[in-house]
Design an enzyme around this catalytic site. Structure first.
Site, PDB file in Angstrom:
ATOM      1  N   LYS A  23     -47.273  45.754  11.159  1.00 54.34           N
ATOM      2  CA  LYS A  23     -46.999  45.491  12.571  1.00 54.34           C
ATOM      3  C   LYS A  23     -45.524  45.178  12.794  1.00 54.34           C
ATOM      4  CE  LYS A  23     -47.450  44.682  16.893  1.00 54.34           C
ATOM      5  NZ  LYS A  23     -48.464  43.953  17.619  1.00 54.34           N
ATOM      6  N   CYS A  36     -43.481  41.340  21.576  1.00 57.10           N
ATOM      7  CA  CYS A  36     -43.488  41.983  20.250  1.00 57.10           C
ATOM      8  C   CYS A  36     -42.098  42.407  19.793  1.00 57.10           C
ATOM      9  CB  CYS A  36     -44.409  43.204  20.251  1.00 57.10           C
ATOM     10  SG  CYS A  36     -46.152  42.791  20.306  1.00 57.10           S
TER      11      CYS A  36
END
Length: 419
Positions: free
Chosen positions: A214, A268
């Site tokens: 990720k 993010c």
């Protein structure tokens, strides 16, 4: 449906947790959602939502009415737990795991043999193991993968979310999932759970690789955005239209430059690369530099506004800087959503207001301004934009593209909307 998971508990009912909880509930699983925000809990239990995401309101209304989803302030006993809480960083860019630690300590008293715990929160490498250690500290009567391997009482895995705001409900189902168990048995249990609704592939790996996957995805995006943002600054210096340049360069069959903007936002891309830098500061040179380029872009935009204000005052000598009004188009971190997390547009607007300027904000996706913003900022509609002297385009919302026809020479367009 896999009968093993009749009841799951989702910790954190934000932009990821609530859609995840509602999707499980829509597929027949009883879901208890947990959040520390009493307002969010109350709203959800009324069958309503506290965030903007297409179709989520209707889904939550249905599953709450069917008594498949309920919300509360503390965890409940369940077959599986999904942790989807924020992972911010501190002022020194070190990761702050306090929300994951709090979630682990809240879940621990409810754990029973055979339970599965999945960490979905984007995390530095090693966080899943740290969560398992916190469980072990609280529950010496149970065994965990770091102690008992495949024979552990509690199964633990990391499965990062990778959905696009605005398309969360579709992508939750259609996207592939990376499943990183602390053991192979942990991975298989997590795959069994996600296969309740995931149509994409569930790809097995270990917890550390899943965590790094990720971070890698978002760092890849960040580096490419930094290239575009740096290019825009170079082009301004050389009097070249960066939008035209990118369009021309992208006609090369193996070149795909992203569009520049006022910085990078969201929970993010603006955060996750620092998790890599914090673990490997000597090695992550390019990743660090990309972050610095993107973090500095808002200051460059503010400087462009100052230049336009100076030009405006020179052309209007009867006015002072107290008379100048700046319209900021957009506060969200990306188009057509209400999400303001880590938004460069919000950061730029706040800093301009702190310099004493009169600020008008046009953000069609919110009803009121965040309380933390200075009082000299007013939320207006797009129809009232002509009140401003300086126009700063920060977000390329669809409605701006359709109706934005600015008749002004005092425009800073960070999104290439004004052709």
């Amino acid at each position: 449906m896999n009968n093993r998971f009749k009841h799951i508990c989702v910790i954190g009912l934000g932009y990821i947790g609530l859609p995840t909880a509602a999707t499980f509930a829509a597929h027949g699983v009883k879901v208890t959602g947990v959040d520390v925000n009493p307002y969010a809990v109350d709203v959800i239990n009324q069958g309503k939502v506290h965030i903007v995401e297409p179709d989520l309101d209707a889904l939550v209304r249905d599953v709450v009415a069917q008594q498949k989803l309920s919300a509360q302030l503390t965890p409940a006993a369940a077959d599986a737990y999904i942790v989807a809480v924020p992972t911010p960083f501190k002022d020194n860019h070190e990761p702050d795991l306090k929300y994951i630690e709090a979630a682990a300590k809240a879940i621990a008293p409810h754990l029973t043999k055979g339970n599965l715990v999945i960490l979905e929160s984007t995390s530095p490498v090693g966080t899943t193991e740290q969560m398992a250690a916190w469980f072990s500290e609280s529950r010496s009567d149970l065994t965990f993968p770091q102690q008992a391997g495949e024979e552990a009482d509690i199964l633990i895995a990391h499965c990062p979310e990778r959905v696009l705001p605005g398309k969360v409900l579709q992508e939750l189902i259609s996207n592939d999932r990376i499943i990183g168990g602390m053991t192979a048995r942990c991975s298989q249990a997590a795959i069994d759970l996600y296969k309740v609704f995931v149509k994409g592939d569930c790809i097995e790996t270990n917890a550390r690789t899943a965590e790094m996957c990720k971070l890698t995805e978002n760092s890849f995006r960040d580096v490419n955005i930094a290239f575009a943002n740096e290019l825009s600054i170079i082009c301004d210096k050389l009097d070249i239209n960066v939008w035209e340049l990118v369009a021309l360069a992208n006609r090369h069959p193996r070149v795909n430059i992203l569009q520049p903007g006022p910085g990078v936002g969201g929970h993010c891309i603006a955060v996750d690369p620092w998790f890599i830098v914090s673990k490997t500061p000597e090695q992550a040179r390019l990743i660090r530099t990309a972050r610095e380029v993107n973090d500095s872009k808002p200051e460059w935009v503010i400087d462009q506004v100052k230049i336009k204000i100076a030009e405006f005052l020179q052309a209007n000598p009867e006015k002072t800087i107290q008379d100048v009004t700046v319209a900021c188009y957009g506060l969200a971190f990306k188009p057509d959503i209400d999400d303001l997390r880590e938004s460069p547009a919000l950061n730029i607007t706040k800093k301009l207001a702190e310099q004493g300027l009169n600020i008008l904000v046009i953000e069609p996706n919110i009803q009121e301004l965040p309380a933390k913003l200075p009082s000299n900022i007013e939320l207006i509609t797009l129809n009232d934009h002509q009140q401003a002297d300086i126009h700063l385009i920060l977000v390329d919302h669809s409605c701006f593209k359709l109706s934005l026809r600015l008749n002004s020479e005092y425009i800073i367009d960070t999104r290439g909307l004004i052709k």
